[in-house]
Design an enzyme around this catalytic site. Structure first.
Site, PDB file in Angstrom:
ATOM      1  N   GLU A   1      39.959  58.705  34.976  1.00 32.83           N
ATOM      2  CA  GLU A   1      39.421  57.601  35.880  1.00 32.83           C
ATOM      3  C   GLU A   1      37.433  57.788  35.164  1.00 32.83           C
ATOM      4  O   GLU A   1      37.096  56.835  34.874  1.00 32.83           O
ATOM      5  CB  GLU A   1      39.733  57.854  37.253  1.00 32.83           C
ATOM      6  CG  GLU A   1      38.720  56.547  38.497  1.00 32.83           C
ATOM      7  CD  GLU A   1      39.520  55.109  37.694  1.00 32.83           C
ATOM      8  OE1 GLU A   1      39.719  54.658  37.327  1.00 32.83           O
ATOM      9  OE2 GLU A   1      38.298  54.558  38.235  1.00 32.83           O
TER      10      GLU A   1
ATOM     11  N   GLU B   1      33.616  52.087  30.046  1.00 35.85           N
ATOM     12  CA  GLU B   1      33.523  50.786  30.465  1.00 35.85           C
ATOM     13  C   GLU B   1      32.152  49.980  30.603  1.00 35.85           C
ATOM     14  O   GLU B   1      32.204  49.220  30.824  1.00 35.85           O
ATOM     15  CB  GLU B   1      34.363  50.313  31.306  1.00 35.85           C
ATOM     16  CG  GLU B   1      34.382  50.202  33.172  1.00 35.85           C
ATOM     17  CD  GLU B   1      35.612  50.039  33.834  1.00 35.85           C
ATOM     18  OE1 GLU B   1      35.966  48.670  34.092  1.00 35.85           O
ATOM     19  OE2 GLU B   1      35.936  51.027  34.519  1.00 35.85           O
TER      20      GLU B   1
ATOM     21  N   HIS C   1      44.363  71.887  21.489  1.00 35.80           N
ATOM     22  CA  HIS C   1      46.084  72.023  20.914  1.00 35.80           C
ATOM     23  C   HIS C   1      45.883  71.139  20.218  1.00 35.80           C
ATOM     24  O   HIS C   1      45.850  69.291  19.430  1.00 35.80           O
ATOM     25  CB  HIS C   1      47.329  71.443  21.867  1.00 35.80           C
ATOM     26  CG  HIS C   1      47.852  72.274  22.734  1.00 35.80           C
ATOM     27  ND1 HIS C   1      48.652  73.546  21.777  1.00 35.80           N
ATOM     28  CD2 HIS C   1      47.554  73.012  23.721  1.00 35.80           C
ATOM     29  CE1 HIS C   1      48.995  74.717  22.612  1.00 35.80           C
ATOM     30  NE2 HIS C   1      48.563  73.882  23.944  1.00 35.80           N
TER      31      HIS C   1
ATOM     32  N   ASN D   1      42.600  27.657  33.632  1.00 33.45           N
ATOM     33  CA  ASN D   1      42.659  29.524  34.115  1.00 33.45           C
ATOM     34  C   ASN D   1      44.236  29.393  33.006  1.00 33.45           C
ATOM     35  O   ASN D   1      45.668  29.581  34.006  1.00 33.45           O
ATOM     36  CB  ASN D   1      42.634  30.062  34.882  1.00 33.45           C
ATOM     37  CG  ASN D   1      42.383  31.412  35.236  1.00 33.45           C
ATOM     38  OD1 ASN D   1      42.566  32.378  34.001  1.00 33.45           O
ATOM     39  ND2 ASN D   1      41.628  31.678  36.104  1.00 33.45           N
ATOM     40  N   GLY D   2      43.782  30.621  32.133  1.00 35.47           N
ATOM     41  CA  GLY D   2      45.297  30.935  31.288  1.00 35.47           C
ATOM     42  C   GLY D   2      45.338  30.812  30.306  1.00 35.47           C
ATOM     43  O   GLY D   2      44.758  30.985  29.739  1.00 35.47           O
TER      44      GLY D   2
ATOM     45  N   LYS E   1      36.861  40.622  35.899  1.00 34.06           N
ATOM     46  CA  LYS E   1      37.623  41.207  37.114  1.00 34.06           C
ATOM     47  C   LYS E   1      39.042  41.482  37.037  1.00 34.06           C
ATOM     48  O   LYS E   1      39.706  42.322  37.516  1.00 34.06           O
ATOM     49  CB  LYS E   1      37.171  41.041  38.340  1.00 34.06           C
ATOM     50  CG  LYS E   1      37.421  41.582  39.541  1.00 34.06           C
ATOM     51  CD  LYS E   1      36.869  42.602  39.834  1.00 34.06           C
ATOM     52  CE  LYS E   1      36.980  43.745  40.690  1.00 34.06           C
ATOM     53  NZ  LYS E   1      36.899  45.151  40.605  1.00 34.06           N
TER      54      LYS E   1
ATOM     55  N   LYS F   1      35.351  55.088  33.758  1.00 28.91           N
ATOM     56  CA  LYS F   1      34.051  54.223  34.389  1.00 28.91           C
ATOM     57  C   LYS F   1      33.051  53.683  33.865  1.00 28.91           C
ATOM     58  O   LYS F   1      32.446  52.920  33.391  1.00 28.91           O
ATOM     59  CB  LYS F   1      33.729  55.594  35.944  1.00 28.91           C
ATOM     60  CG  LYS F   1      34.318  54.371  36.706  1.00 28.91           C
ATOM     61  CD  LYS F   1      34.632  53.439  37.453  1.00 28.91           C
ATOM     62  CE  LYS F   1      35.826  53.391  37.141  1.00 28.91           C
ATOM     63  NZ  LYS F   1      36.499  52.789  37.417  1.00 28.91           N
TER      64      LYS F   1
ATOM     65  N   ARG G   1      34.969  36.823  37.854  1.00 31.04           N
ATOM     66  CA  ARG G   1      36.306  36.593  36.844  1.00 31.04           C
ATOM     67  C   ARG G   1      35.764  36.272  35.257  1.00 31.04           C
ATOM     68  O   ARG G   1      36.889  36.130  34.500  1.00 31.04           O
ATOM     69  CB  ARG G   1      36.865  35.543  37.149  1.00 31.04           C
ATOM     70  CG  ARG G   1      37.170  35.515  38.821  1.00 31.04           C
ATOM     71  CD  ARG G   1      37.756  34.004  39.481  1.00 31.04           C
ATOM     72  NE  ARG G   1      39.303  34.501  38.635  1.00 31.04           N
ATOM     73  CZ  ARG G   1      40.038  34.267  39.295  1.00 31.04           C
ATOM     74  NH1 ARG G   1      39.888  35.320  40.517  1.00 31.04           N
ATOM     75  NH2 ARG G   1      41.156  34.232  39.287  1.00 31.04           N
TER      76      ARG G   1
ATOM     77  N   TRP H   1      36.148  33.196  30.822  1.00 30.65           N
ATOM     78  CA  TRP H   1      35.760  34.694  30.164  1.00 30.65           C
ATOM     79  C   TRP H   1      36.998  33.515  28.695  1.00 30.65           C
ATOM     80  O   TRP H   1      38.012  33.728  29.092  1.00 30.65           O
ATOM     81  CB  TRP H   1      36.827  36.232  30.681  1.00 30.65           C
ATOM     82  CG  TRP H   1      37.119  37.651  29.708  1.00 30.65           C
ATOM     83  CD1 TRP H   1      36.559  38.200  30.487  1.00 30.65           C
ATOM     84  CD2 TRP H   1      38.217  37.670  29.669  1.00 30.65           C
ATOM     85  NE1 TRP H   1      36.679  39.159  29.868  1.00 30.65           N
ATOM     86  CE2 TRP H   1      37.993  38.960  29.012  1.00 30.65           C
ATOM     87  CE3 TRP H   1      39.192  37.227  28.768  1.00 30.65           C
ATOM     88  CZ2 TRP H   1      38.426  39.396  28.355  1.00 30.65           C
ATOM     89  CZ3 TRP H   1      40.234  38.053  28.180  1.00 30.65           C
ATOM     90  CH2 TRP H   1      40.146  39.225  27.579  1.00 30.65           C
TER      91      TRP H   1
ATOM     92  N   CYS I   1      38.903  33.987  34.025  1.00 33.18           N
ATOM     93  CA  CYS I   1      38.214  32.796  34.575  1.00 33.18           C
ATOM     94  C   CYS I   1      38.118  31.921  36.167  1.00 33.18           C
ATOM     95  O   CYS I   1      39.195  32.488  36.592  1.00 33.18           O
ATOM     96  CB  CYS I   1      39.140  31.996  33.662  1.00 33.18           C
ATOM     97  SG  CYS I   1      38.791  31.886  31.523  1.00 33.18           S
TER      98      CYS I   1
HETATM   99  C1  F6R Z   1      38.254  49.119  35.399  1.00 36.42           C
HETATM  100  C2  F6R Z   1      39.091  48.315  36.597  1.00 36.42           C
HETATM  101  C3  F6R Z   1      40.816  47.963  35.834  1.00 36.42           C
HETATM  102  C4  F6R Z   1      41.276  47.297  36.508  1.00 36.42           C
HETATM  103  C5  F6R Z   1      42.460  46.545  35.935  1.00 36.42           C
HETATM  104  C6  F6R Z   1      43.484  46.275  36.808  1.00 36.42           C
HETATM  105  O1  F6R Z   1      37.506  49.379  36.633  1.00 36.42           O
HETATM  106  O2  F6R Z   1      38.674  47.810  37.100  1.00 36.42           O
HETATM  107  O3  F6R Z   1      40.765  48.796  34.799  1.00 36.42           O
HETATM  108  O4  F6R Z   1      41.557  48.777  37.674  1.00 36.42           O
HETATM  109  O5  F6R Z   1      42.351  45.873  34.793  1.00 36.42           O
HETATM  110  O6  F6R Z   1      43.470  45.130  37.737  1.00 36.42           O
HETATM  111  P1  F6R Z   1      44.307  45.363  39.109  1.00 36.42           P
HETATM  112  O7  F6R Z   1      43.872  46.524  39.986  1.00 36.42           O
HETATM  113  O8  F6R Z   1      43.362  43.676  39.717  1.00 36.42           O
HETATM  114  O9  F6R Z   1      45.390  44.677  38.671  1.00 36.42           O
END
Ligand code: F6R
Length: 574
Positions: free
Chosen positions: A453, A460, A476, A98-99, A569, A457, A27, A72, A2
């Protein structure tokens, strides 16, 4: 999670707010709205979907005061009714928030309002404000005492009074040309001002007669010092069709910038941490957790016991704390609620805490007080790419600093940065991989972390069901899933694990699974060749084609990589 933008002054507030919301769209991009004053009436416009939908609705509006929000969804689905700003019952007050109001159900019952216009906790909050006595500022201060949870709010009433409040979620305010602006990310203020103020927890602000007045939770006036705006280096930005592509391509430059900033050792020498720490523990979420895992490998290599924890697990676990340990909180945004909760908890227990973030004035930085910055520049795409690489790199440099080997490795690192390869993945390979129903990523040790990772990626931004597994674990259990509909993408950059990993791939082939090996070694498997550098630096090399793989599959499937569904984000709720 948000975004808030509010503005007042001798300016076109609605326009400035919608422009601000566009910058904050990363956001949250479910819906957006603005509240504004027109002919002495408080009005609200909202739209579901991207900010441009709202923009069309408000393009001809002119108002000197407006508050806006990009959402969001937390409480209540994605509908216009649930979009912010929310009116109080009388429609005399509008709020953007926001919150999370954790006790909203209990508060809702006490409010005894028959008709609710939305399913949100924010509508409860704004009605709580309305029921209080006094000025708008007094109302928000007393209402916030009843609220359990987090908030960054901007509230506007029909008389044009504008107040702000903050607990845990970020909120900044600044004087700009001809007015005042409040935002949930200072990036919006870039180019509009040189200085800004950060609201602290349980602090409030009233914007009156072109001035900002700050108050504590008891309504007592406080004096705050302004902070200098960080210069966002827009010149280094590579402009591609999507933020994600630009951000992957920026990796080489930002690693160089990061190195330049750390080379003289000053940034390391400024932080406070136990001399030769007995343990280094890293705490983070998502992609940042994966860089924390790589960090733990680096610290173990220099002989320091190290462990990476998922923040949401750590918080409720029974971990044994060590006064001689260093706790590193890794977070691109510095806003992630779970990571922040852990930092607060450990700070209260007087542990040595260090924030590794990409956001100079973040809440996490404020809590830890002790900061190692990454220099990735603003990361807009929801899927983290360049920030991940920067986190891994800074953790590597930090391990060299602690071990006293920084100078010794200088030449090696400089050579690496000159030659740093942004290995892309061939279109035919992308076409082939995208046809598989099941995509697994495997690796051992540091390559397993890259596999984790890579899989994150992929899922998501492509919504393909994929997972990563330590290659030795395949037989296993997971091997049962391998058939002609599966492809196993293996990452292999370490001599010591190479042969074992190759055997694991033979096991996959024997079950009719397909294989793609991402490696710097010679091999007969279908492979993507990456150049060889010292093993500790290989995770920075091998992740790039995996980021490109996710990106290309996403584009092939017709999705927007910058705005994956259901995600945002900054995850400011637990
Ligand atoms: C995936 C991604 C998320 C963030 C996670 C933590 O691509 O970006 O998994 O890594 O939400 O976010 P930060 O780094 O902002 O604490």
């Amino acid at each position: 999670m948000c975004g808030i933008c509010a503005c007042t002054g001798n300016l076109n507030a609605v326009k400035l707010v919608t422009e601000g919301l566009k910058i904050l769209e990363y956001r949250g991009y479910d819906s957006a709205g603005v509240a504004y004053i027109e002919n002495e009436n408080l009005k609200v416009e909202k739209a579901v979907g991207e900010i441009c939908n709202l923009e069309k609705k408000v393009e001809n509006l002119v108002s000197f005061t407006a508050i806006g929000h990009t959402r969001w969804a937390t409480h209540g689905g994605v509908t216009e009714n649930n979009a912010h700003p929310h009116f109080s019952f009388s429609k005399n007050i509008a709020m953007v928030h926001n919150g999370i109001v954790e006790n909203y159900k209990e508060l809702k019952e006490k409010l005894e309002i028959d008709t609710w216009r939305s399913q949100t906790d924010t509508e409860v909050f704004v009605n709580l404000v309305e029921k209080e006595n006094g000025t708008l500022l007094e109302k928000i201060i007393s209402a916030s005492r009843k609220v359990i949870g987090s908030f960054a709010v901007a509230i506007l009433d029909e008389k044009g009074n504008l107040v702000l409040g903050k607990r845990e979620s970020p909120l900044y305010v600044a004087k700009i040309k001809n007015g005042i602006m409040a935002v949930s990310d200072t990036y919006v203020l870039s180019g509009l001002t040189e200085n800004f103020y950060t609201l602290g927890d349980n602090e409030f602000a009233e914007i009156k007669n072109d001035e900002i007045y700050f108050y504590d939770k008891n309504g007592k006036k406080i004096i705050k010092n302004s902070e200098k705006m960080q210069k966002f280096d827009k010149k280094s930005t590579i402009f591609e069709k999507t933020h994600m592509k630009s951000e992957i391509l920026e990796t080489k430059n930002i690693l160089k910038t990061t190195y330049k900033n750390y080379q003289d050792g000053n940034l390391f020498s400024q932080i406070i941490f136990p001399n030769r720490p007995k343990e280094i523990n890293l705490i983070a979420c998502g992609t940042a957790y994966h860089s924390a895992l790589q960090g733990a490998e680096y610290f173990k290599k220099i002989g320091i016991p190290s462990h990476a924890y998922i923040a949401s697990e750590f918080r409720y676990g029974n971990e044994i704390l060590n006064k001689n340990a260093l706790y590193i909180f890794v977070s691109q945004s510095g806003e992630t609620a779970d990571t922040i909760a852990c930092a607060k908890m450990l700070k209260e227990k007087k542990m040595c805490c260090l924030a590794l973030t990409n956001t100079p004035n973040s809440y996490l930085n404020q809590i830890c007080g002790n900061v190692l910055p990454t220099f990735a520049g603003k990361e807009i795409a929801v899927a983290s790419t360049k920030a991940y690489s920067c986190q891994v790199f800074v953790l590597y440099l930090f391990s060299l600093y602690i071990s006293g080997k920084f100078q010794e490795k200088e030449k090696e690192i400089e050579n690496f940065l000159v030659k740093f390869p942004l290995v892309d993945i061939d279109k035919n390979v992308v076409d082939k991989i995208s046809k598989f129903e099941k995509i697994f990523f495997i690796g051992r040790r540091q390559d397993y972390i890259t596999a984790l990772e890579s899989s994150l990626k992929l899922k998501e931004i492509t919504y393909i069901n994929s997972f990563a597994i330590a290659s030795g674990e395949l037989k296993h259990g997971t091997l049962a899933l391998i058939d002609e509909k599966s492809i196993v993408i293996a990452i292999c950059t370490e001599e010591k694990t190479k042969e074992k990993l190759f055997s694991n791939l033979e096991e996959v082939k024997a079950r009719n699974g397909s294989v793609l090996l991402v490696t710097n070694f010679e091999t007969n498997f279908d492979n993507l060749k990456i150049p060889t550098f010292p093993p500790s630096l290989m995770p920075l090399v091998s992740i790039i084609p995996m980021q490109f793989l996710a990106l290309h599959i996403c584009e092939k499937l017709g999705y927007n990589p910058d705005k994956p569904k259901n995600l945002a984000k900054s995850v400011t709720v637990e």
